[in-house]
Design a protein around this motif. Structure first.
Motif, short mmCIF file in Angstrom:
data_model
loop_
_atom_site.label_atom_id
_atom_site.label_comp_id
_atom_site.label_asym_id
_atom_site.label_seq_id
_atom_site.Cartn_x
_atom_site.Cartn_y
_atom_site.Cartn_z
N GLN A 61 2.59 -9.36 -5.63
CA GLN A 61 3.96 -9.29 -5.62
C GLN A 61 4.48 -7.93 -4.98
N ASN A 62 3.51 -7.08 -4.86
CA ASN A 62 3.71 -5.77 -4.26
C ASN A 62 3.37 -5.67 -2.49
N SER A 63 2.82 -6.61 -2.14
CA SER A 63 2.12 -6.59 -0.77
C SER A 63 3.47 -6.36 0.29
N TYR A 64 4.50 -7.03 0.37
CA TYR A 64 5.42 -6.89 1.15
C TYR A 64 6.31 -5.47 1.23
N ILE A 65 6.31 -5.14 0.12
CA ILE A 65 7.03 -3.69 -0.26
C ILE A 65 5.80 -2.51 0.40
#
Length: 399
Positions: A61-65
């Motif tokens: 869920q946080n990879s792109y951020i």
């Protein structure tokens, strides 16, 4: 004639051990804060936070951020800001969907084209910032509006789906196992290998510092710290191994973190980035091509924005007009929470990653507790304000 020194002020020499402890606490404050937040939400959620499935979801869920935070910290170090990254991510995701879904372009070629589009966008914005000297806030604010509008145009207000399965696996797949048991054996092996590499690099780094007569940690503290790092690494890989193993996206993130940490710490380009952020005029007088370096920082941000857009599209299995909404604020917050200075010249890639994890764990933990989005946004705003206030306090104290 004797001089009475009994009433003279005496300089109290601070214990080197105490000074070393204080410096390490100061340098590791965000790691301590991250661990505290993890323990807090682990207790409040009755153990749900650190379950293997939830930890895997946190990574996905946080990879792109986190990818955006890596590029954003370089922009912030140079003393600029980029408000367009969310819109660029959405636009590139839309381009990739048109290529792969509508025109059936092979995945590898579509990904390359998408990254090139991101580089061109970064070059466009970098030109206005570096050579025309328009403030980055204005340029990237214009870019945020422009590329959000272009996303709506190319998608015609609709979502495009589904992506090819091979593309989806970039963001939601896992590395294959070499065994067939309930534990992902390859993940355990990778954890052991990384532990050996960590031990070797830490010992080698300490020996180098000793040879150059730098101040080093006492041997006992060094060993305890190393044991703690190895233990955390192996616990983390074991938790992943009990579910599906290491996600593909974690491999991509690890490569980016190692690459950009090396560039910022060990290369001339990295030193130039910090010099520009510290004092651009002094950097220019010392022979650094400040315009060119600023330009390439924005090109790099464009490429990483494109990569973030691809990862988000693969995770969602669709390109949507609302993709990338508020990504820029999460990436900026991650950098400031991770120790980057609002004045430029200060910040690290690992710090930005830790800041992103703080934000991600807070989001996840508050969602598990059932807090609404309104409370989540308010709490994140307070955390960001506290991080910047802490930076300003330290700067004023140092001066």
């Amino acid at each position: 004639m004797k001089t009475d020194l009994s009433n003279q002020p005496q300089l109290v020499k601070e214990s080197p051990f105490k000074s070393l402890i204080q410096n390490n606490i100061r340098n590791s404050s965000m790691i301590i804060a991250l661990l505290f937040i993890m323990v807090l939400f682990q207790i409040l959620t009755d153990g749900l936070l650190l379950r293997p499935l939830n930890i895997t979801n946190l990574i996905l869920q946080n990879s792109y951020i986190l990818v955006l935070a890596i590029g954003m910290v370089l922009v912030i170090i140079t003393g600029h800001i980029d408000l367009s990254v969310g819109s660029v991510a959405a636009f590139v995701g839309a381009i990739s969907a048109i290529l792969m879904v509508n025109y059936e372009v092979p995945m590898f070629l579509a990904v390359i084209i998408s990254l090139v589009v991101g580089a061109i966008i970064g070059a466009w914005q970098g030109f206005w910032v570096a050579y025309v000297k328009i403030p980055a806030f204005i340029v990237t604010l214009a870019g945020m509006l422009l590329f959000r509008g272009l996303t709506m145009i190319v998608l015609e207000g609709k979502s495009i789906a589904p992506f090819p399965e091979s593309f989806q696996k970039i963001s939601s797949g896992f590395i294959p196992d070499i065994g067939g048991g309930s534990i992902h054996l390859l993940t355990i092996i990778i954890g052991a290998v990384l532990s050996l590499i960590l031990i070797f690099t830490q010992i080698k780094g300490r020996r180098t510092e000793v040879n150059y007569q730098f101040e080093v940690q006492p041997l006992g503290i060094f060993i305890a710290k190393l044991i703690g790092m190895v233990a955390l690494l192996n616990v983390f890989t074991y938790i992943l191994a009990t579910y599906e193993g290491i996600p593909n996206i974690l491999i991509i993130l690890a490569i980016l973190i190692v690459l950009y940490t090396f560039v910022t710490n060990k290369t001339k380009a990295g030193r130039h980035v910090y010099a520009i952020g510290g004092n651009e005029k002094a950097a220019q007088l010392s022979g650094i091509k400040t315009k060119r370096m600023t330009f390439w920082v924005f090109v790099n941000m464009g490429v990483l924005s494109a990569l973030s857009g691809l990862l988000f599209a693969a995770r969602l299995n669709a390109a949507t007009p609302k993709a990338g909404n508020l990504f820029e604020l999460d990436a900026i917050a991650a950098c400031f929470i991770g120790g980057a200075s609002a004045y430029g010249g200060i910040g690290t890639v690992p710090g930005a990653i830790i800041g992103g994890l703080v934000m991600g764990i807070m989001n996840n933990g508050m969602s598990l507790l059932g807090l609404g989005v309104d409370w989540q946004q308010g709490i994140k705003g307070l955390v960001l304000l506290a991080a910047v206030a802490f930076d300003i306090y330290n700067k004023n104290k140092a001066s």
